[in-house]
Structures are given as C-alpha cells and as structure tokens.
Design an enzyme around this catalytic site. Structure first.
Site, PDB file in Angstrom:
ATOM      1  N   TYR A  36     -15.573  16.081  42.667  1.00 27.87           N
ATOM      2  CA  TYR A  36     -16.146  17.163  41.863  1.00 27.87           C
ATOM      3  C   TYR A  36     -15.169  17.524  40.749  1.00 27.87           C
ATOM      4  O   TYR A  36     -14.095  18.072  40.995  1.00 27.87           O
ATOM      5  CB  TYR A  36     -16.409  18.406  42.713  1.00 27.87           C
ATOM      6  CG  TYR A  36     -17.387  18.222  43.846  1.00 27.87           C
ATOM      7  CD1 TYR A  36     -18.270  17.149  43.888  1.00 27.87           C
ATOM      8  CD2 TYR A  36     -17.438  19.136  44.895  1.00 27.87           C
ATOM      9  CE1 TYR A  36     -19.161  16.988  44.937  1.00 27.87           C
ATOM     10  CE2 TYR A  36     -18.330  18.985  45.947  1.00 27.87           C
ATOM     11  CZ  TYR A  36     -19.190  17.902  45.965  1.00 27.87           C
ATOM     12  OH  TYR A  36     -20.062  17.758  46.996  1.00 27.87           O
ATOM     13  N   HIS A 102     -17.536  10.965  52.213  1.00 27.50           N
ATOM     14  CA  HIS A 102     -18.581  11.461  51.315  1.00 27.50           C
ATOM     15  C   HIS A 102     -19.785  10.518  51.261  1.00 27.50           C
ATOM     16  O   HIS A 102     -20.937  10.963  51.302  1.00 27.50           O
ATOM     17  CB  HIS A 102     -17.989  11.641  49.911  1.00 27.50           C
ATOM     18  CG  HIS A 102     -18.712  12.618  49.067  1.00 27.50           C
ATOM     19  ND1 HIS A 102     -18.190  13.130  47.904  1.00 27.50           N
ATOM     20  CD2 HIS A 102     -19.931  13.185  49.172  1.00 27.50           C
ATOM     21  CE1 HIS A 102     -19.042  13.976  47.355  1.00 27.50           C
ATOM     22  NE2 HIS A 102     -20.120  14.018  48.100  1.00 27.50           N
ATOM     23  N   SER A 181     -27.723  20.998  49.233  1.00 27.10           N
ATOM     24  CA  SER A 181     -28.908  21.215  48.387  1.00 27.10           C
ATOM     25  C   SER A 181     -30.026  21.892  49.177  1.00 27.10           C
ATOM     26  O   SER A 181     -31.178  21.436  49.165  1.00 27.10           O
ATOM     27  CB  SER A 181     -29.398  19.886  47.795  1.00 27.10           C
ATOM     28  OG  SER A 181     -28.451  19.347  46.912  1.00 27.10           O
ATOM     29  N   PRO A 182     -29.724  23.000  49.869  1.00 24.96           N
ATOM     30  CA  PRO A 182     -30.730  23.630  50.727  1.00 24.96           C
ATOM     31  C   PRO A 182     -31.851  24.324  49.969  1.00 24.96           C
ATOM     32  O   PRO A 182     -32.863  24.674  50.582  1.00 24.96           O
ATOM     33  CB  PRO A 182     -29.906  24.641  51.537  1.00 24.96           C
ATOM     34  CG  PRO A 182     -28.745  24.980  50.652  1.00 24.96           C
ATOM     35  CD  PRO A 182     -28.420  23.696  49.940  1.00 24.96           C
ATOM     36  N   GLY A 184     -33.193  22.779  47.255  1.00 22.66           N
ATOM     37  CA  GLY A 184     -33.774  21.725  46.423  1.00 22.66           C
ATOM     38  C   GLY A 184     -33.161  21.618  45.051  1.00 22.66           C
ATOM     39  O   GLY A 184     -33.868  21.424  44.066  1.00 22.66           O
ATOM     40  N   ARG A 185     -31.830  21.735  44.960  1.00 21.49           N
ATOM     41  CA  ARG A 185     -31.116  21.695  43.675  1.00 21.49           C
ATOM     42  C   ARG A 185     -31.660  22.730  42.698  1.00 21.49           C
ATOM     43  O   ARG A 185     -31.785  22.477  41.503  1.00 21.49           O
ATOM     44  CB  ARG A 185     -31.156  20.295  43.073  1.00 21.49           C
ATOM     45  CG  ARG A 185     -30.429  19.270  43.919  1.00 21.49           C
ATOM     46  CD  ARG A 185     -30.287  17.934  43.212  1.00 21.49           C
ATOM     47  NE  ARG A 185     -29.446  17.062  44.013  1.00 21.49           N
ATOM     48  CZ  ARG A 185     -29.890  16.314  45.024  1.00 21.49           C
ATOM     49  NH1 ARG A 185     -31.175  16.316  45.313  1.00 21.49           N
ATOM     50  NH2 ARG A 185     -29.077  15.564  45.725  1.00 21.49           N
ATOM     51  N   GLY A 186     -31.993  23.881  43.244  1.00 17.63           N
ATOM     52  CA  GLY A 186     -32.438  24.986  42.407  1.00 17.63           C
ATOM     53  C   GLY A 186     -33.932  25.069  42.205  1.00 17.63           C
ATOM     54  O   GLY A 186     -34.444  26.110  41.787  1.00 17.63           O
TER      55      GLY A 186
END
Length: 306
Positions: A36, A102, A181-182, A184-186
C-alpha cells in the site's frame, strides 16, 4: 489501503487523525500491507501508533511486490524473511501481531512459504500467521504446517463466493475470517451514482463491477439496500457491516476509510440489530452470484482463491 493511493488524493494529516479517532472509539485492529503506497502506508501507521503500540493488534502483509511499474507475487522463503524485516522497520516496531501472505503464487509450495513464516514466529518477529485469498485446499495444507489465525478474503453482500467452501473450511480448522471490502468497495454506501464520480486514478475504474451496464445493474441493488436501511433507521454502510457481523463471532470485517466521519459511521453498525426476518430479506436480495461483473480485472482474478 486507501490512505496513500488507490482511492483518489491522499491527505496524511487526515489519515493520522482518522487512525487516532478510531483508537479513541475503541478500534484495536489495524490492517495494512507493504504494497500500500509501496511501503508508505506502513510508515504512516507506524507514526500514528508510535506511542500507542500496546493498544493495537497490528496486521500487515507480504507477497505483492512492487518495483516501479512492475508488480508480481513473491512467496519465496527468502522474500518472506526480507519482507518481514522491511515491514518491521517501516512500522517502527519489534513485532507484528498478525502477518499475512497477501496473495499466493501457486508455483511456490505453500508448505515452503508457511514454513518460512513459522520461522518468524519462532524468532519473535511475528505473533500469529494469516493468509489472504486462498482456496480451501490451500488453507488446509497451510494449517498442517503451522496454525493459521486468520483468513482475509473479500466478503460482503456483493461478494459471497467464500460461503460455499472456504468459510466452512476455515471454521472447521478454527481460522478466524477477516472480510475486506465489506461494503463492496464503497458501492454499498449508496453515494456513487456513476463511474464518473470516481477520480481518474481510482482503481475501481478498472474493475468490471464498476463499468458500464454492470455499474447500473449493481446500483439497482444498492437502491434496495438504501430502502431497507431507511426502514431500520441506519445507513446503508451500517446495514452492510451489521449483516457481516451477524455471520458469526469469528468474523471481523475491516472497512477501510481515510476520513474520521466514516470511521464513526462504520462503528455505528455495532448498534444495528438485525432480526432473522431482516437476514432472510437480505439473503433474498443478495443471493450468491447476484452481482454483475467480476470483482477484479482478469489478471487480478487469477490471483484470488488460489
């Protein structure tokens, strides 16, 4: 992940303020990775917790290597050791509480990689081991080498593939599940109305779920989440997180954000109580496979559930 790159402009001061606010509110688990921001996020997290290290369960990851524009997966024992030392240095700590692989390179036997990770535990550099986006078979093989504390995989109302085989295997083996991503990536937040809402350098522009007709079809699903959230007097984000939390006490979702207001909103999910009827309604709205489009482009999909 979003603090240094991937989701638009970075604001380091706001990022550190967000981490501090999370700690104030009782958050104890922070998740980062060496890729990251090409290590920058680890440095940022390290600065943010420098005088509060004992308050944090600190997780980071290795395996996604970056040099300039080149990216590849490296699970070799040599890189496991080198990557860990680099993360410890950037984080400014003498141990990592939870160290993940990862992504997996199938060309490297999982026993070799996990064996090298186990050496880090024996050396006191790492407390617990984790894997990310591996298949049920790989998870089982890894647990034969060393106990695996956590499996980090994508899981949300939009992404439910792991429920068929991977989650049951993790539970059989006593491995905790950490959904990334809980929301859904926003997308489940309900704020996006068009792909044009995304910054030019936002990686979601390359994700099939956020493209063309797929975006429109998924947006129609979000509209139904908004209606249900309104009925429950919570936000769509809180509903999505509450659904995950209701999947079991062994589930610890890690919603990413880089702003204080969203940390506060996320934690409001703890106050949302979903009835059996609510859970059935969400299962009917979001059966596995309902989402339009893959979660990654073709190259990314080749590196998940391996």
């Amino acid at each position: 992940m979003g603090m240094p790159e991937f989701y638009g402009d970075a604001d380091e001061d706001e990022s550190i303020h967000t981490i501090h606010r999370a700690l104030e509110l009782g958050v104890t688990h922070l998740d980062t990775a060496d890729m990251y921001g090409a290590g920058h996020n680890e440095q940022l997290v390290g600065r943010a917790i420098a005088d509060r290290r004992d308050e944090v369960v600190l997780a980071t990851k290795f395996g996604n290597r970056r040099e300039g524009d080149r990216r590849w997966i490296d699970n070799s024992p040599e890189w496991v050791r080198e990557a860990c030392d680099g993360s410890l240095r950037r984080l400014g700590t003498d141990h990592i509480d939870l160290y993940y692989m990862h992504r997996r390179d199938p060309q490297v036997p999982i026993a070799e990689s996990v064996g090298a990770m186990a050496e880090l535990v024996a050396a006191g550099k790492v407390r617990h081991l984790g894997l990310s986006e591996v298949s049920a078979g790989t998870l089982r093989e890894a647990c034969d080498v060393h106990p695996i504390a956590a499996l980090q995989s994508e899981w949300s109302l939009f992404t439910r593939g792991l429920e068929e085989e991977i989650a049951p295997t993790a539970r059989e083996l006593g491995v905790g599940i950490v959904p990334y991503s809980p929301i859904g990536r926003g997308m489940l937040a309900g704020a996006l109305t068009s792909p044009d809402d995304l910054d030019e350098d936002d990686f979601r522009r390359r994700a099939p779920r956020f493209a063309g007709e797929n975006f429109d079809r998924n947006l129609a699903l979000v509209a139904r989440v908004r209606e249900m959230a309104s009925d429950l007097r919570c936000t769509p984000v809180q509903l999505a997180l509450a659904w995950l939390l209701a999947q079991g006490h062994d589930v610890a979702p890690i919603p990413g954000t880089k702003r204080v207001k969203y940390v506060e909103e996320n934690l409001g999910a703890l106050e949302v109580e979903l009835s059996e009827e609510d859970l059935r309604a969400l299962d009917e709205l979001f059966p596995p496979g309902v989402t339009a489009g893959e979660r990654y482009a073709e190259s990314g999909m080749r590196s998940v559930e391996t």
